[in-house]
Design a protein around this motif. Structure first.
Motif, PDB file in Angstrom:
ATOM      1  N   TRP A  55       0.825  -1.211   0.000  1.00  0.00           N
ATOM      2  CA  TRP A  55       0.000   0.000   0.000  1.00  0.00           C
ATOM      3  C   TRP A  55       0.861   1.263   0.000  1.00  0.00           C
ATOM      4  O   TRP A  55       0.478   2.275  -0.589  1.00  0.00           O
ATOM      5  CB  TRP A  55      -0.900  -0.016   1.241  1.00  0.00           C
ATOM      6  CG  TRP A  55      -1.701   1.228   1.420  1.00  0.00           C
ATOM      7  CD1 TRP A  55      -2.887   1.539   0.824  1.00  0.00           C
ATOM      8  CD2 TRP A  55      -1.370   2.346   2.249  1.00  0.00           C
ATOM      9  NE1 TRP A  55      -3.312   2.769   1.229  1.00  0.00           N
ATOM     10  CE2 TRP A  55      -2.395   3.291   2.097  1.00  0.00           C
ATOM     11  CE3 TRP A  55      -0.302   2.630   3.095  1.00  0.00           C
ATOM     12  CZ2 TRP A  55      -2.391   4.506   2.773  1.00  0.00           C
ATOM     13  CZ3 TRP A  55      -0.284   3.828   3.762  1.00  0.00           C
ATOM     14  CH2 TRP A  55      -1.328   4.752   3.604  1.00  0.00           C
ATOM     15  N   GLY A  59      -0.803   2.250  -3.003  1.00  0.00           N
ATOM     16  CA  GLY A  59      -1.962   3.006  -2.546  1.00  0.00           C
ATOM     17  C   GLY A  59      -1.655   4.428  -2.108  1.00  0.00           C
ATOM     18  O   GLY A  59      -2.307   5.376  -2.537  1.00  0.00           O
ATOM     19  N   SER A 138      -5.083  -9.541  -0.623  1.00  0.00           N
ATOM     20  CA  SER A 138      -4.777  -8.214  -1.163  1.00  0.00           C
ATOM     21  C   SER A 138      -3.293  -8.059  -1.474  1.00  0.00           C
ATOM     22  O   SER A 138      -2.913  -7.415  -2.457  1.00  0.00           O
ATOM     23  CB  SER A 138      -5.216  -7.129  -0.170  1.00  0.00           C
ATOM     24  OG  SER A 138      -4.332  -7.047   0.934  1.00  0.00           O
ATOM     25  N   ALA A 142      -1.638  -7.237  -5.134  1.00  0.00           N
ATOM     26  CA  ALA A 142      -0.677  -6.159  -5.367  1.00  0.00           C
ATOM     27  C   ALA A 142       0.569  -6.680  -6.077  1.00  0.00           C
ATOM     28  O   ALA A 142       1.102  -6.033  -6.984  1.00  0.00           O
ATOM     29  CB  ALA A 142      -0.286  -5.509  -4.033  1.00  0.00           C
ATOM     30  N   GLU A 303      -2.752   4.500  -9.027  1.00  0.00           N
ATOM     31  CA  GLU A 303      -2.049   3.556  -8.160  1.00  0.00           C
ATOM     32  C   GLU A 303      -0.833   2.923  -8.839  1.00  0.00           C
ATOM     33  O   GLU A 303      -0.010   2.307  -8.170  1.00  0.00           O
ATOM     34  CB  GLU A 303      -3.007   2.471  -7.671  1.00  0.00           C
ATOM     35  CG  GLU A 303      -4.028   2.996  -6.669  1.00  0.00           C
ATOM     36  CD  GLU A 303      -4.632   1.897  -5.831  1.00  0.00           C
ATOM     37  OE1 GLU A 303      -4.598   0.725  -6.262  1.00  0.00           O
ATOM     38  OE2 GLU A 303      -5.132   2.212  -4.732  1.00  0.00           O
TER      39      GLU A 303
END
Length: 472
Positions: A55, A59, A138, A142, A303
């Motif tokens: 992230w 993110g 998740s 990614a 992203e």
């Protein structure tokens, strides 16, 4: 050349992970806590690396690309969260955890509150398993997307290979492999997030003043304190960004590092390293997005700003190192969360349900099988790309913090919490988080805040009415 450097990085991580088994005693404590023998650098960097998933590079950078400098509101929140975690939680939890012989946060709650019914273990383990299975999926997603965007590698195959890679060293080396690979990968992440933004701002844009002038000319909203939002929406945005960092206490995969620290001196030294880490990581990730906004305006998917930036503008050797850093963030979190969910099932939930005593050899064997099973489940969920799963991930952080953070702080610093107070506090934190994020109120108040407050109130109320019963 880029792929060669990336390949060397992967080989180095795998070798470190496999060799970690040699440092592990053949016991349950060795497999899940590394025999409580980690020093300040391993403790601090591993805690930071397992906290900082993909992230940060995907993110956070993407959010900064869209919202601008307002994303920096995350920094004060994480600083406060780290201060609470390292200076209020870590010293006491390490000491009490060692005295009680606790192998995990769930185990600590059960032992400290003298729960002979094992209800705490059952409820807490189920919460951990639900949230962390989604988290695992998740991380694999990614990884698959990063490989696909940077080197045009097949998404599904990249996702599967990433799972196999981490499972390969985690199954054998246990917690030791997670921490030692975290240390190696965390230092790589730290270097990239410190040096890359600094180089770009000072040498490519002519310094901070010129950098911000360019951003302002591109879009004044990028330098707005709330990303262009006003009124209640702006307030909700700022509170939400600050509140995100307040979820640090109670995250099972992070506080596990406190239980495995060697001694009190280790925690004191690690706390200083951790504070340096959080400032560099949070500032660096947000600056990546702003740099990308200048060099890659109009990017279809924000992203992918950092992976695209690396592939388009960086020398292949440096690009290989930076790709390694992106994967370091993903792999370090995946391996740590895999250990956490494995321990919750194999060590906490299984023992609580069967009420059996297992030998060290049996427990390590069960844990390795459990790890493989959860790895396969997470891979399957990630391949299905069910949107609801990833919506769950968005508030899993808040759910874990609200479920466990309030209980942990009260148990560490008061004697008012009872077994049933803790159980209903955990359930309340989880339920309120899930309900709140599905209401319009989430725009104005981050779900962690009402969920934690509700959990706090329920813990105190239920504990008050069950205190005398437990004493009796």
């Amino acid at each position: 050349m880029m792929l060669a450097v990336f390949g060397i990085y992967l080989l180095a991580v795998f070798v470190i992970g496999i060799l970690a088994e040699r440092r592990m005693s053949k016991s349950e404590e060795g497999y899940f806590l590394g025999d409580r023998n980690f020093g300040p650098w391993a403790t601090a960097i591993s805690a930071g690396a397992t906290d900082t998933s993909g992230w940060i590079f995907i993110g956070a950078a993407g959010y900064a690309y869209t919202a601008g400098i307002s994303t920096m509101w995350m920094l004060p929140g994480f600083i406060v969260g780290y201060l609470i975690n390292w200076f209020a939680v870590a010293p006491r939890l390490r000491k009490e955890g060692e005295e009680l012989g606790a192998l995990s946060l769930v185990d600590y709650f059960s032992l400290k509150l003298k729960d002979r019914t094992n209800m705490i273990k059952i409820v807490a383990s189920v919460i951990v398993i639900i949230f962390f299975t989604a988290y695992l999926a998740s991380q694999l997603t990614a990884a698959g997307k990063a490989l696909h965007s940077i080197i045009d590698f097949d998404y599904s195959l990249g996702l599967i290979l990433s799972a196999v890679f981490v499972l390969g060293y985690s199954v054998f080396g246990g917690y030791n492999s997670a921490v030692l690979t975290d240390l190696f990968q965390g230092l790589l992440m730290l270097g990239v997030l410190l040096l890359f933004p600094a180089y770009m701002i000072f040498f490519e844009f002519g310094g901070p003043v010129e950098f911000f002038k360019i951003l302002y000319a591109l879009d004044p909203v990028l330098l707005s304190y709330a990303g262009g939002a006003t009124g209640a929406t702006a307030f909700g945005l700022i509170v939400g960004l600050i509140g995100f960092g307040l979820g640090e206490p109670g995250q099972p995969h992070i506080v596990q590092r406190f239980l495995s620290a060697k001694d009190d001196k280790t925690v004191r030294q690690a706390s200083l390293i951790a504070m340096f880490w959080v400032v560099v990581v949070m500032m660096g990730s947000n600056l990546l997005g702003l740099i990308g906004r200048i060099l890659l305006p109009g990017l279809a998917d924000p992203e992918y700003v950092f992976p695209t930036l690396v592939g388009d503008t960086i020398h292949p050797i440096i690009a290989g190192i930076i790709i390694g850093a992106i994967f370091a963030a993903i792999q370090s979190t995946f391996s740590s969360q895999l250990m956490t969910v494995t321990q919750s099932f194999a060590s906490d939930l299984l023992k609580a349900i069967t009420k059996k005593t297992y030998s060290n050899e049996q427990m390590i064997k069960i844990s390795r099988i459990t790890m493989l099973v959860f790895g396969v489940i997470a891979t399957g969920i990630a391949l299905m790309e069910i949107q609801a799963v990833f919506n769950l991930v968005l508030y899993a952080w808040a759910g874990l913090a609200a479920s466990f953070g309030t209980v942990l702080l009260l148990v560490l610093y008061t004697d008012v919490v009872t077994k049933w107070g803790a159980i209903w506090g955990m359930i309340t934190g989880t339920v309120v988080t899930i309900i709140w994020i599905n209401t319009a109120w989430v725009t104005y108040i981050y779900e962690l805040i009402p969920a934690a407050l509700a959990s706090f109130i329920v813990i105190l109320v239920v504990s008050k009415f069950t205190k005398e019963k437990e004493i009796a």
